[in-house]
Design a protein around this motif. Structure first.
Motif, PDB file in Angstrom:
ATOM      1  N   MET A   1      21.517 -64.317  49.994  1.00  0.00           N
ATOM      2  CA  MET A   1      21.068 -63.314  48.874  1.00  0.00           C
ATOM      3  C   MET A   1      21.656 -61.844  49.170  1.00  0.00           C
ATOM      4  SD  MET A   1      20.246 -63.786  46.235  1.00  0.00           S
ATOM      5  CE  MET A   1      20.215 -62.370  44.944  1.00  0.00           C
ATOM      6  N   VAL A   2      21.615 -60.832  48.255  1.00  0.00           N
ATOM      7  CA  VAL A   2      22.429 -59.720  48.338  1.00  0.00           C
ATOM      8  C   VAL A   2      21.489 -58.792  49.377  1.00  0.00           C
ATOM      9  CG1 VAL A   2      23.333 -57.543  47.394  1.00  0.00           C
ATOM     10  CG2 VAL A   2      24.010 -60.118  46.637  1.00  0.00           C
ATOM     11  N   ALA A   3      21.725 -57.862  50.225  1.00  0.00           N
ATOM     12  CA  ALA A   3      20.995 -57.187  50.882  1.00  0.00           C
ATOM     13  C   ALA A   3      20.723 -56.059  49.972  1.00  0.00           C
ATOM     14  CB  ALA A   3      21.504 -56.630  52.185  1.00  0.00           C
ATOM     15  N   PRO A   4      19.283 -55.467  50.156  1.00  0.00           N
ATOM     16  CA  PRO A   4      19.033 -54.297  49.256  1.00  0.00           C
ATOM     17  C   PRO A   4      19.700 -53.000  49.407  1.00  0.00           C
ATOM     18  CG  PRO A   4      17.227 -55.002  50.578  1.00  0.00           C
ATOM     19  CD  PRO A   4      18.092 -56.135  50.547  1.00  0.00           C
ATOM     20  N   LEU A   5      20.369 -53.180  50.813  1.00  0.00           N
ATOM     21  CA  LEU A   5      20.732 -51.926  51.210  1.00  0.00           C
ATOM     22  C   LEU A   5      22.215 -51.671  50.408  1.00  0.00           C
ATOM     23  CD1 LEU A   5      21.344 -49.471  52.791  1.00  0.00           C
ATOM     24  CD2 LEU A   5      22.423 -50.809  54.518  1.00  0.00           C
ATOM     25  N   VAL A  51      30.900 -54.235  47.282  1.00  0.00           N
ATOM     26  CA  VAL A  51      30.805 -55.564  46.525  1.00  0.00           C
ATOM     27  C   VAL A  51      31.474 -56.733  47.393  1.00  0.00           C
ATOM     28  CG1 VAL A  51      31.118 -56.843  44.413  1.00  0.00           C
ATOM     29  CG2 VAL A  51      30.780 -54.327  44.301  1.00  0.00           C
ATOM     30  N   ALA A  52      32.772 -56.387  47.946  1.00  0.00           N
ATOM     31  CA  ALA A  52      33.270 -57.791  48.702  1.00  0.00           C
ATOM     32  C   ALA A  52      32.659 -57.980  49.696  1.00  0.00           C
ATOM     33  CB  ALA A  52      34.653 -56.970  49.031  1.00  0.00           C
ATOM     34  N   TYR A  53      32.058 -56.853  50.556  1.00  0.00           N
ATOM     35  CA  TYR A  53      31.082 -57.468  51.773  1.00  0.00           C
ATOM     36  C   TYR A  53      30.082 -58.113  51.402  1.00  0.00           C
ATOM     37  CZ  TYR A  53      28.583 -56.802  56.074  1.00  0.00           C
ATOM     38  OH  TYR A  53      27.736 -57.050  57.028  1.00  0.00           O
ATOM     39  N   SER A  54      29.407 -57.665  50.239  1.00  0.00           N
ATOM     40  CA  SER A  54      28.055 -58.357  50.093  1.00  0.00           C
ATOM     41  C   SER A  54      28.148 -59.719  49.299  1.00  0.00           C
ATOM     42  CB  SER A  54      27.178 -57.393  49.366  1.00  0.00           C
ATOM     43  OG  SER A  54      27.718 -56.819  48.245  1.00  0.00           O
ATOM     44  N   THR A  55      29.273 -59.936  48.715  1.00  0.00           N
ATOM     45  CA  THR A  55      29.037 -61.062  48.178  1.00  0.00           C
ATOM     46  C   THR A  55      30.330 -62.084  48.613  1.00  0.00           C
ATOM     47  OG1 THR A  55      31.029 -60.302  46.570  1.00  0.00           O
ATOM     48  CG2 THR A  55      28.601 -60.095  45.686  1.00  0.00           C
ATOM     49  N   HIS A  56      30.974 -61.552  49.602  1.00  0.00           N
ATOM     50  CA  HIS A  56      32.057 -62.434  50.428  1.00  0.00           C
ATOM     51  C   HIS A  56      33.188 -62.750  49.350  1.00  0.00           C
ATOM     52  CE1 HIS A  56      29.098 -62.315  53.617  1.00  0.00           C
ATOM     53  NE2 HIS A  56      28.418 -62.836  52.792  1.00  0.00           N
ATOM     54  N   GLN A  57      33.477 -62.045  48.551  1.00  0.00           N
ATOM     55  CA  GLN A  57      34.518 -62.370  47.803  1.00  0.00           C
ATOM     56  C   GLN A  57      35.808 -61.508  48.283  1.00  0.00           C
ATOM     57  OE1 GLN A  57      34.664 -63.318  44.264  1.00  0.00           O
ATOM     58  NE2 GLN A  57      32.568 -63.825  44.313  1.00  0.00           N
ATOM     59  N   GLU A  58      36.557 -62.657  49.127  1.00  0.00           N
ATOM     60  CA  GLU A  58      37.877 -62.032  49.568  1.00  0.00           C
ATOM     61  C   GLU A  58      38.958 -61.471  49.067  1.00  0.00           C
ATOM     62  OE1 GLU A  58      40.742 -63.918  52.770  1.00  0.00           O
ATOM     63  OE2 GLU A  58      38.748 -64.607  53.171  1.00  0.00           O
ATOM     64  N   HIS A  59      38.972 -61.569  47.779  1.00  0.00           N
ATOM     65  CA  HIS A  59      40.026 -61.043  46.938  1.00  0.00           C
ATOM     66  C   HIS A  59      39.595 -59.435  46.613  1.00  0.00           C
ATOM     67  CE1 HIS A  59      38.666 -60.961  42.775  1.00  0.00           C
ATOM     68  NE2 HIS A  59      37.811 -61.776  43.486  1.00  0.00           N
ATOM     69  N   LEU A  60      38.504 -59.261  46.855  1.00  0.00           N
ATOM     70  CA  LEU A  60      38.103 -58.082  46.431  1.00  0.00           C
ATOM     71  C   LEU A  60      38.273 -56.856  47.489  1.00  0.00           C
ATOM     72  CD1 LEU A  60      34.543 -58.020  44.421  1.00  0.00           C
ATOM     73  CD2 LEU A  60      36.637 -57.333  43.706  1.00  0.00           C
ATOM     74  N   SER A 120      25.254 -56.346  30.093  1.00  0.00           N
ATOM     75  CA  SER A 120      24.697 -56.354  31.427  1.00  0.00           C
ATOM     76  C   SER A 120      23.463 -57.367  31.644  1.00  0.00           C
ATOM     77  CB  SER A 120      24.378 -55.104  31.692  1.00  0.00           C
ATOM     78  OG  SER A 120      23.641 -54.507  31.254  1.00  0.00           O
ATOM     79  N   GLN A 121      22.804 -57.721  30.181  1.00  0.00           N
ATOM     80  CA  GLN A 121      21.907 -58.657  30.519  1.00  0.00           C
ATOM     81  C   GLN A 121      22.316 -60.006  30.661  1.00  0.00           C
ATOM     82  OE1 GLN A 121      19.650 -57.798  27.095  1.00  0.00           O
ATOM     83  NE2 GLN A 121      18.212 -56.451  28.174  1.00  0.00           N
ATOM     84  N   MET A 122      23.585 -60.472  29.993  1.00  0.00           N
ATOM     85  CA  MET A 122      24.204 -61.675  30.299  1.00  0.00           C
ATOM     86  C   MET A 122      24.986 -61.777  31.773  1.00  0.00           C
ATOM     87  SD  MET A 122      25.654 -62.869  27.056  1.00  0.00           S
ATOM     88  CE  MET A 122      25.536 -61.498  25.888  1.00  0.00           C
ATOM     89  N   ALA A 123      25.256 -60.760  32.407  1.00  0.00           N
ATOM     90  CA  ALA A 123      25.863 -60.734  33.594  1.00  0.00           C
ATOM     91  C   ALA A 123      25.249 -61.510  34.610  1.00  0.00           C
ATOM     92  CB  ALA A 123      26.378 -59.470  34.142  1.00  0.00           C
ATOM     93  N   GLY A 124      25.803 -62.175  35.553  1.00  0.00           N
ATOM     94  CA  GLY A 124      25.104 -62.979  36.774  1.00  0.00           C
ATOM     95  C   GLY A 124      25.344 -62.113  37.853  1.00  0.00           C
ATOM     96  N   THR A 125      26.258 -60.913  37.973  1.00  0.00           N
ATOM     97  CA  THR A 125      26.480 -60.123  39.129  1.00  0.00           C
ATOM     98  C   THR A 125      25.230 -59.224  39.486  1.00  0.00           C
ATOM     99  OG1 THR A 125      27.642 -58.768  37.691  1.00  0.00           O
ATOM    100  CG2 THR A 125      28.773 -60.188  38.469  1.00  0.00           C
ATOM    101  N   PHE A 126      25.185 -58.953  40.869  1.00  0.00           N
ATOM    102  CA  PHE A 126      24.080 -58.035  41.076  1.00  0.00           C
ATOM    103  C   PHE A 126      24.363 -56.491  40.806  1.00  0.00           C
ATOM    104  CE2 PHE A 126      26.847 -57.243  44.656  1.00  0.00           C
ATOM    105  CZ  PHE A 126      26.367 -56.213  45.152  1.00  0.00           C
ATOM    106  N   THR A 127      25.816 -56.346  40.294  1.00  0.00           N
ATOM    107  CA  THR A 127      26.229 -54.881  40.215  1.00  0.00           C
ATOM    108  C   THR A 127      25.974 -54.703  38.633  1.00  0.00           C
ATOM    109  OG1 THR A 127      28.256 -55.847  40.016  1.00  0.00           O
ATOM    110  CG2 THR A 127      27.844 -54.817  42.073  1.00  0.00           C
ATOM    111  N   ARG A 128      25.329 -55.475  38.042  1.00  0.00           N
ATOM    112  CA  ARG A 128      25.127 -55.441  36.412  1.00  0.00           C
ATOM    113  C   ARG A 128      24.712 -54.062  35.929  1.00  0.00           C
ATOM    114  NH1 ARG A 128      21.052 -60.057  35.289  1.00  0.00           N
ATOM    115  NH2 ARG A 128      19.019 -58.878  35.912  1.00  0.00           N
TER     116      ARG A 128
END
Lengths: 220, 482
Positions: A1-5, A51-60, A120-128
């Motif tokens: 899960m994504v850290a609250p920080l 976002v890249a760090y917390s979701t491990h999306q390398e391309h970001l 944003s209600q539909m988005a699954g991202t934590f950044t929504r």
């Protein structure tokens, strides 16, 4: 899960972006506008990296690096050079009615949040939650383009609109596919270079970069 | 393989001309590159007709009967324009309007512009489609301001800013599209491939897609020149060099409309309603009506035909919006005949303006006395674009009108009225320019007018008898669009 920080960090960056958008709207000096644009790019790069760090999306990471290089270093450098060569470094624009513009900006922000809400209600991202802010900064840049009467600030408005769109892409979907992002970056870069050439042509023809000279072609 | 050639020829041509674009033989090199593009496009077309749709290069490129027809059209008009531009630009140079550097810029950007349009047509990736559309604006912006006159700079600035803002809307639309598809296809490059989107289109989230379509339509619609987003178009057409006006009007508007159609197919699948079609009909009809009434107020000959382009693109958008087999067939046909006719008209208009030394219609008189070919070309082209039988525009407009009577009867009076107003507006202005006492001067070089008559002959053929293989081709493209 994504850290609250990191989630809080993202919200902080989003708030900063909104603040910068308002600062750009009221900034009258060309030089400060460019610096604000660079700052916006920096915040954007930092938030993308978070976002890249917390979701491990390398391309970001790549797109954060690209943002850093293009929007914090290269484009501001080109713009700085440009205004030095054009000798408009200390230009001050007389903006009419900053309070009205700001109020209009607030209305736009409320509107943007309303538009972004269903998505944003539909988005699954934590950044929504930041999608509303992204939409707001697109609209604010748009407002900036409308209210400016000089060529360079209008272009900075255009570039910061692209920043807003980029932020929207990261917060709704964790960024576009890499090949598309590269293409967009290329377009932005080429566009800025072409505009640079273009400014010189305008100045050569009119002896000024005021856009009111460019209002002669009208339907009579 | 053919795809690589189609894209490679103009790209290589553009790069070579960036170095040698000011040489004496640059115009020939330009024509040569366009000719190779045409050959490659012909080979590609034959391949598609024989083997059906194809995906290439890791699915990044996709060709079906819809886009291959536009590729062929783009390559063809690009080639004829390069032939026309050879004497035209030479005359401009002799009139002292161009420096060698400007000529180099022109030749190089012309090829790159063709390249970006072909890339937009051939790519399977909706993101790359956006990138190519934006690149098409960037390559032409310096061409519009080529003469460096105050009004041309103004036109180019307007073009850049308006199309830039428009295309930013389209980017937002593309982001929303990706947002909807990423849930089903997973993140990464696959989620923006049109063929993948097409297979899952019925499962895409309807709310997001309808919002996305509004942004995409406004964004790409700016480049189509749909009212009320059209104000860049007459300026850019009037101020740029005529070959650029010809390709802008004949090709770029089509390519932008192509982008809208690709999006419409996806949205129709997701929404199961007629929202996309209704929006397109609304914008299309508005463009037809507004442009028709603006026509009679024009004084500049290139602005006149630029407004006529807005009118015809509006009509095409309306027809695509109606949809159905006949409506789409008519829209595709109208796209083709409008491209061919309008570029032919711009060819003659360019030389007419050179002869008169002005683009002001009051001062161009009696073309037919001084040079019968230009005069006849202009009057025939005008009759063709106004939808006189037996030209192909008549056929497509007739089909659009009859379909409208069946399915959208409310729109027919507006369409008929606008077509009548447009007829009066254009014909009343062109007739005195062609006939009567002459005021124009002979040209220092022989103009290349073969393209004009080749285009008009093609439009005439399409009006008299559409070849059967072309009919089946249009039908298969129409079936794809639905």
């Amino acid at each position: 899960m994504v850290a609250p920080l990191s989630s809080q960090l993202i919200n902080l960056f989003a708030a900063l972006l909104l603040l910068i958008a308002f600062a750009m709207l009221s900034q009258r000096r060309v030089l400060s506008l460019i610096n604000l644009y660079a700052l916006q790019g920096l915040v954007l790069a930092l938030s993308t990296a978070t976002v890249a760090y917390s979701t491990h999306q390398e391309h970001l990471y790549y797109s954060a690096g690209l943002t850093l290089f293009l929007k914090v270093l290269l484009l501001p450098w080109i713009l700085h050079r440009l205004i030095r060569r054009l000798n408009i470094k200390w230009d001050v624009e007389t903006l009419i009615n900053i309070p009205t513009t700001m109020l209009l900006g607030i209305v736009l922000v409320i509107m943007a949040f309303n538009v972004a809400l269903p998505i944003s209600q539909m988005a699954g991202t934590f950044t929504r939650a930041t999608l509303g802010i992204a939409t707001a900064s697109v609209l604010l840049s748009f407002l900036m383009m409308i209210t400016r009467r000089k060529a360079v600030p209008q272009v900075i408005g255009f570039l910061s609109m692209e920043n807003g769109l980029f932020f929207a892409a990261t917060s709704a979907t964790y960024g576009m596919p890499m090949v598309v992002e590269l293409g967009i970056a290329l377009d932005v870069l080429v566009g800025t270079v072409i505009l640079g050439i273009f400014f010189f042509q305008i100045r050569e023809a009119f002896d000024s970069l005021e856009l009111r000279h460019l209002e002669r072609l009208r339907e009579d | 393989m053919e795809i690589a050639w189609v894209l490679g020829a103009p790209l290589l041509g553009g790069l070579l001309l960036a170095f040698w674009g000011a040489r004496r033989w640059a115009a020939e090199l330009n024509a040569c590159a366009s000719f190779f593009t045409l050959l490659a496009a012909a080979a590609l077309t034959v391949h598609i007709i024989e083997h059906g749709p194809m995906l290439r290069f890791g699915q990044q490129f996709f060709v079906d009967s819809f886009n291959v027809f536009l590729v062929a059209l783009t390559a063809f008009v690009g080639f004829t324009t390069s032939l026309f531009s050879r004497p035209y630009m030479r005359i401009e140079q002799e009139h002292g309007k161009l420096t060698p550097n400007m000529l180099r810029l022109y030749h190089s950007m012309f090829q790159l512009f063709i390249f970006t349009m072909l890339l937009a047509l051939l790519t399977n990736n909706m993101g790359i489609l956006w990138v190519a559309m934006e690149a098409a604006t960037l390559t032409t912006v310096l061409l519009v301001s080529l003469y460096r006159t105050p009004s041309s700079l103004e036109a180019a600035w307007k073009y850049f800013i308006l199309c830039g803002v428009g295309i930013a809307q389209a980017l937002f639309g593309t982001i929303l599209l990706y947002f909807a598809s990423e849930k089903l296809l997973g993140a990464g490059g696959q989620a923006l491939l049109w063929t993948h989107l097409d297979t899952i289109r019925t499962q895409l989230e309807p709310t997001v897609l309808s919002l996305a379509f509004v942004f995409l339509l406004v964004g790409y619609g700016t480049k189509v020149g749909l009212v009320p987003l059209h104000s860049w178009l007459p300026d850019a057409h009037a101020e740029g060099p005529t070959p650029v006006s010809a390709v802008l009007s004949g090709l770029l508007l089509n390519v932008a409309l192509y982008a809208v159609i690709r999006c419409k197919i996806l949205v129709d699948g997701a929404l199961q309603s007629h929202l996309a079609g209704d929006l397109m009909m609304g914008f299309g009809l508005l463009s037809v009506v507004v442009a028709a009434f603006f026509l009679s107020r024009q004084k500049d000959i290139k602005r006149l035909f630029a407004y006529s382009s807005i009118e015809h693109m509006g009509l095409t958008t309306f027809a695509f919006g109606m949809g159905g087999p006949v409506g789409t067939f008519a829209a595709l046909l109208h796209m083709t005949v409008h491209s061919l006719t309008k570029s032919a008209i711009f060819f003659t208009v360019g030389h007419a303006a050179q002869k008169a030394g002005t683009q002001s219609m009051d001062r161009i008189r009696g073309l037919i006395r001084q040079s019968p070919t230009i005069g006849w070309g202009l009057i025939l082209g005008t009759l063709a674009i106004l939808g006189m039988p037996p030209f192909g525009v008549f056929t497509s407009e007739f089909l659009i009108l009859t379909t409208a009577m069946h399915h959208q009867p409310w729109a027919t009076p507006f369409l008929l009225l606008s077509l009548a107003v447009a007829f009066a507006g254009i014909f009343g202005k062109v007739q005195p320019m062609v006939f009567g006492e002459t005021t124009v001067q002979p040209l220092p070089h022989r103009p290349a007018l073969v393209p004009v008559f080749v285009h008009l002959a093609a439009v005439l053929t399409l009006g008299l008898l559409i070849p059967p293989y072309l009919v089946s081709w249009y039908h298969s493209a129409a079936a794809l669009i639905g």
